[in-house]
Motif scaffolding. Structure first.
Motif, PDB file in Angstrom:
ATOM      1  N   THR A   6     -18.453-143.218   6.974  1.00 21.40           N
ATOM      2  CA  THR A   6     -17.371-143.907   7.541  1.00 21.40           C
ATOM      3  C   THR A   6     -16.751-142.089   8.352  1.00 21.40           C
ATOM      4  O   THR A   6     -16.822-142.494   9.471  1.00 21.40           O
ATOM      5  N   GLY A   7     -17.949-141.229   8.078  1.00 20.83           N
ATOM      6  CA  GLY A   7     -17.186-139.614   9.031  1.00 20.83           C
ATOM      7  C   GLY A   7     -15.762-139.182   8.629  1.00 20.83           C
ATOM      8  O   GLY A   7     -15.769-138.793   9.570  1.00 20.83           O
ATOM      9  N   ALA A   8     -15.412-140.000   8.069  1.00 22.06           N
ATOM     10  CA  ALA A   8     -13.606-139.613   7.743  1.00 22.06           C
ATOM     11  C   ALA A   8     -13.842-138.718   6.499  1.00 22.06           C
ATOM     12  O   ALA A   8     -14.094-138.758   5.866  1.00 22.06           O
ATOM     13  N   ARG A   9     -12.731-138.186   6.241  1.00 22.61           N
ATOM     14  CA  ARG A   9     -11.859-137.121   5.289  1.00 22.61           C
ATOM     15  C   ARG A   9     -10.250-136.931   5.737  1.00 22.61           C
ATOM     16  O   ARG A   9     -10.081-137.153   6.188  1.00 22.61           O
ATOM     17  N   VAL A  10      -9.626-137.951   4.315  1.00 20.38           N
ATOM     18  CA  VAL A  10      -8.132-138.156   3.985  1.00 20.38           C
ATOM     19  C   VAL A  10      -8.049-136.691   3.279  1.00 20.38           C
ATOM     20  O   VAL A  10      -9.067-136.259   1.964  1.00 20.38           O
ATOM     21  N   LEU A  11      -6.416-135.707   4.362  1.00 22.43           N
ATOM     22  CA  LEU A  11      -6.409-135.031   3.584  1.00 22.43           C
ATOM     23  C   LEU A  11      -4.726-135.456   3.231  1.00 22.43           C
ATOM     24  O   LEU A  11      -3.828-136.124   3.603  1.00 22.43           O
ATOM     25  N   LEU A  12      -4.287-134.438   2.847  1.00 19.99           N
ATOM     26  CA  LEU A  12      -2.054-134.582   2.391  1.00 19.99           C
ATOM     27  C   LEU A  12      -1.610-133.251   2.766  1.00 19.99           C
ATOM     28  O   LEU A  12      -2.111-132.473   2.185  1.00 19.99           O
ATOM     29  N   LEU A  13      -1.066-133.607   3.462  1.00 18.32           N
ATOM     30  CA  LEU A  13      -0.265-132.154   3.957  1.00 18.32           C
ATOM     31  C   LEU A  13       1.346-132.014   3.841  1.00 18.32           C
ATOM     32  O   LEU A  13       1.618-132.778   4.341  1.00 18.32           O
ATOM     33  N   ARG A  14       1.447-131.475   3.654  1.00 13.70           N
ATOM     34  CA  ARG A  14       2.556-131.321   2.548  1.00 13.70           C
ATOM     35  C   ARG A  14       3.805-130.380   3.885  1.00 13.70           C
ATOM     36  O   ARG A  14       3.056-129.362   4.347  1.00 13.70           O
ATOM     37  N   ILE A  15       4.648-131.065   4.154  1.00 15.07           N
ATOM     38  CA  ILE A  15       5.497-130.326   5.734  1.00 15.07           C
ATOM     39  C   ILE A  15       6.449-129.731   4.874  1.00 15.07           C
ATOM     40  O   ILE A  15       7.430-130.678   4.612  1.00 15.07           O
ATOM     41  N   ASN A  16       7.239-128.835   4.647  1.00 16.62           N
ATOM     42  CA  ASN A  16       8.116-128.214   4.377  1.00 16.62           C
ATOM     43  C   ASN A  16       9.528-128.753   5.335  1.00 16.62           C
ATOM     44  O   ASN A  16       9.106-128.420   6.848  1.00 16.62           O
ATOM     45  N   VAL A  17      10.314-128.969   5.300  1.00 14.66           N
ATOM     46  CA  VAL A  17      11.457-129.601   6.299  1.00 14.66           C
ATOM     47  C   VAL A  17      12.624-129.295   5.990  1.00 14.66           C
ATOM     48  O   VAL A  17      13.964-129.391   6.253  1.00 14.66           O
ATOM     49  N   SER A  18      13.156-127.924   5.282  1.00 10.18           N
ATOM     50  CA  SER A  18      14.203-127.367   5.501  1.00 10.18           C
ATOM     51  C   SER A  18      14.087-126.102   6.334  1.00 10.18           C
ATOM     52  O   SER A  18      15.884-126.376   6.938  1.00 10.18           O
ATOM     53  N   CYS A  19      13.381-126.063   7.223  1.00  6.67           N
ATOM     54  CA  CYS A  19      13.749-124.656   8.404  1.00  6.67           C
ATOM     55  C   CYS A  19      13.221-125.154   9.817  1.00  6.67           C
ATOM     56  O   CYS A  19      11.307-125.749   9.255  1.00  6.67           O
ATOM     57  N   PRO A  20      12.730-125.187  10.559  1.00 11.78           N
ATOM     58  CA  PRO A  20      12.361-125.444  12.024  1.00 11.78           C
ATOM     59  C   PRO A  20      11.190-124.217  11.471  1.00 11.78           C
ATOM     60  O   PRO A  20      11.215-122.931  11.790  1.00 11.78           O
ATOM     61  N   PHE A  21       9.957-124.045  12.721  1.00 13.78           N
ATOM     62  CA  PHE A  21       8.923-124.429  12.958  1.00 13.78           C
ATOM     63  C   PHE A  21       7.540-124.787  13.351  1.00 13.78           C
ATOM     64  O   PHE A  21       7.832-126.631  13.939  1.00 13.78           O
ATOM     65  N   LYS A  22       6.977-124.550  13.873  1.00 16.69           N
ATOM     66  CA  LYS A  22       5.590-125.192  14.710  1.00 16.69           C
ATOM     67  C   LYS A  22       4.161-124.414  13.703  1.00 16.69           C
ATOM     68  O   LYS A  22       3.741-123.369  13.662  1.00 16.69           O
ATOM     69  N   GLY A  23       3.384-125.728  13.541  1.00 16.16           N
ATOM     70  CA  GLY A  23       2.302-124.906  13.021  1.00 16.16           C
ATOM     71  C   GLY A  23       0.656-125.922  13.672  1.00 16.16           C
ATOM     72  O   GLY A  23       1.428-127.074  13.661  1.00 16.16           O
ATOM     73  N   ASP A  24      -0.042-125.658  12.618  1.00 16.49           N
ATOM     74  CA  ASP A  24      -0.907-127.026  13.570  1.00 16.49           C
ATOM     75  C   ASP A  24      -2.017-126.789  11.556  1.00 16.49           C
ATOM     76  O   ASP A  24      -2.283-125.263  11.482  1.00 16.49           O
ATOM     77  N   VAL A  25      -2.646-127.513  12.613  1.00 14.52           N
ATOM     78  CA  VAL A  25      -3.799-127.983  10.977  1.00 14.52           C
ATOM     79  C   VAL A  25      -4.963-127.793  12.477  1.00 14.52           C
ATOM     80  O   VAL A  25      -5.503-128.393  13.104  1.00 14.52           O
ATOM     81  N   PHE A  26      -5.765-126.857  11.652  1.00 10.31           N
ATOM     82  CA  PHE A  26      -6.842-126.355  13.268  1.00 10.31           C
ATOM     83  C   PHE A  26      -8.282-126.552  11.592  1.00 10.31           C
ATOM     84  O   PHE A  26      -8.364-126.541  10.665  1.00 10.31           O
ATOM     85  N   ALA A  27      -9.521-127.336  12.020  1.00  9.58           N
ATOM     86  CA  ALA A  27     -10.538-128.171  11.966  1.00  9.58           C
ATOM     87  C   ALA A  27     -11.596-127.975  12.915  1.00  9.58           C
ATOM     88  O   ALA A  27     -11.766-127.931  13.767  1.00  9.58           O
ATOM     89  N   TYR A  28     -13.053-127.719  12.145  1.00  5.55           N
ATOM     90  CA  TYR A  28     -14.358-127.384  12.479  1.00  5.55           C
ATOM     91  C   TYR A  28     -14.842-127.928  12.085  1.00  5.55           C
ATOM     92  O   TYR A  28     -15.504-127.095  11.002  1.00  5.55           O
ATOM     93  N   VAL A  29     -16.562-127.915  12.932  1.00  5.16           N
ATOM     94  CA  VAL A  29     -17.515-128.677  12.557  1.00  5.16           C
ATOM     95  C   VAL A  29     -18.734-127.457  13.472  1.00  5.16           C
ATOM     96  O   VAL A  29     -18.583-128.080  14.435  1.00  5.16           O
ATOM     97  N   ASP A  30     -19.539-126.626  12.990  1.00  3.35           N
ATOM     98  CA  ASP A  30     -20.009-126.198  13.588  1.00  3.35           C
ATOM     99  C   ASP A  30     -19.198-125.681  15.192  1.00  3.35           C
ATOM    100  O   ASP A  30     -18.338-125.177  15.385  1.00  3.35           O
ATOM    101  N   GLY A  31     -19.739-126.070  15.829  1.00  4.32           N
ATOM    102  CA  GLY A  31     -19.051-125.844  17.397  1.00  4.32           C
ATOM    103  C   GLY A  31     -18.044-127.161  18.206  1.00  4.32           C
ATOM    104  O   GLY A  31     -16.943-126.911  18.888  1.00  4.32           O
ATOM    105  N   VAL A  32     -17.173-127.938  17.342  1.00  5.16           N
ATOM    106  CA  VAL A  32     -16.653-129.204  17.529  1.00  5.16           C
ATOM    107  C   VAL A  32     -15.237-128.464  16.574  1.00  5.16           C
ATOM    108  O   VAL A  32     -15.015-128.396  15.406  1.00  5.16           O
ATOM    109  N   THR A  33     -14.193-129.441  17.954  1.00  6.96           N
ATOM    110  CA  THR A  33     -12.899-128.188  16.792  1.00  6.96           C
ATOM    111  C   THR A  33     -12.199-130.459  16.588  1.00  6.96           C
ATOM    112  O   THR A  33     -12.407-130.716  17.578  1.00  6.96           O
ATOM    113  N   GLY A  34     -11.579-129.830  15.987  1.00  2.74           N
ATOM    114  CA  GLY A  34     -10.434-130.752  16.396  1.00  2.74           C
ATOM    115  C   GLY A  34      -8.434-130.523  15.802  1.00  2.74           C
ATOM    116  O   GLY A  34      -8.727-128.770  14.901  1.00  2.74           O
TER     117      GLY A  34
END
Length: 184
Positions: A142-170
Motif C-alpha cells: 500500500t505504500g502507507a504507514r500508520v502511527l498514533l499521534l498523542r496530542i496534549n490538550v492542556s494548553c495552546p500550541f502549534k506543532g508539526d509532524v514532519f516526515a521525509y524519504v530522500d528529498g521527498v517531504t510530508g
C-alpha cells in the motif's frame, strides 16, 4: 622472479578491486521516481480547548489530558501507484515560540503488531521532544504507514509532524487553540 611475483600480486589486486567495484555498483541504491509524493493524513488538525490559564496567563500541562490521533503517511509515485518498503524518517516539531516546555506531541508505533489503534504501552513511543527521530517502513503493497499521534490538550500550541524519504517531504500541522472570553 621478483618481477613475476609483483606482476601476479598486481593482477590479483586488480581482480579484487574490480570485484569490489562491481559489488558496490550492484548495491540497491534505487532512487525514488520523479514526482513521488509523501503525504500525511490528516494534513491539518485544529483542536479548540477551554482557556486553562491562571490569573498570570500561565498554562500548566496535565499529562492526562490528551487525544490520540491516527496519522497515515503514504508514499506514492507521480501516477498514484504505492511505493512500498521505503524507510520514512518522521518526527514532531514545534512552531515558533509556541512550545510550552513539556512534550505535548508524541508519536507512537504499534510495536506489538496487534493493529488495534490503541497505545498499549509506553514502549510504543517512537518520537517526542526528548526522543530520537523515528524511522519506520512503508507497507510493501500500500505504500502507507500508520502511527498514533498523542496530542496534549492542556494548553495552546502549534506543532508539526514532519516526515521525509530522500528529498521527498510530508508535513501535518497540529494546532491547539484556547477559547477567548468572547468565544465562550
Amino acid at each position: 622472479m621478483c618481477l613475476k611475483n609483483q606482476f601476479a600480486v598486481f593482477t590479483r589486486l586488480r581482480i579484487v578491486t574490480a570485484a569490489v567495484i562491481c559489488t558496490l555498483a550492484s548495491c540497491n541504491t534505487e532512487q525514488l521516481p520523479t514526482g513521488a509524493t509523501l503525504s500525511i493524513s490528516p494534513a491539518n488538525r485544529t483542536i479548540t480547548i477551554a482557556d486553562n490559564s491562571d490569573d498570570q496567563g500561565r498554562c500548566f500541562i496535565n499529562r492526562q489530558h490528551y487525544i490520540d490521533q491516527p496519522i497515515v503517511m503514504t508514499m506514492l509515485s507521480a501516477d498514484g501507484k504505492p511505493i512500498g518498503d521505503k524507510n520514512v524518517t518522521v518526527y514532531v516539531d514545534y512552531a515558533g515560540n509556541t512550545y510550552p516546555g513539556s512534550p505535548v506531541l508524541a508519536l507512537f508505533d504499534d510495536q506489538r503488531g496487534n493493529g488495534n489503534g490503541v497505545i498499549d504501552a509506553d514502549n510504543e513511543l517512537v518520537s517526542d521532544r526528548d526522543d530520537n527521530i523515528a524511522i519506520v517502513k512503508t507497507d510493501h503493497a500500500t505504500g502507507a504507514r500508520v502511527l498514533l499521534l498523542r496530542i496534549n490538550v492542556s494548553c495552546p500550541f502549534k506543532g508539526d509532524v514532519f516526515a521525509y524519504v530522500d528529498g521527498v517531504t510530508g508535513i501535518a500541522t497540529i494546532e491547539v487553540n484556547a477559547l477567548t472570553e468572547d468565544e465562550s
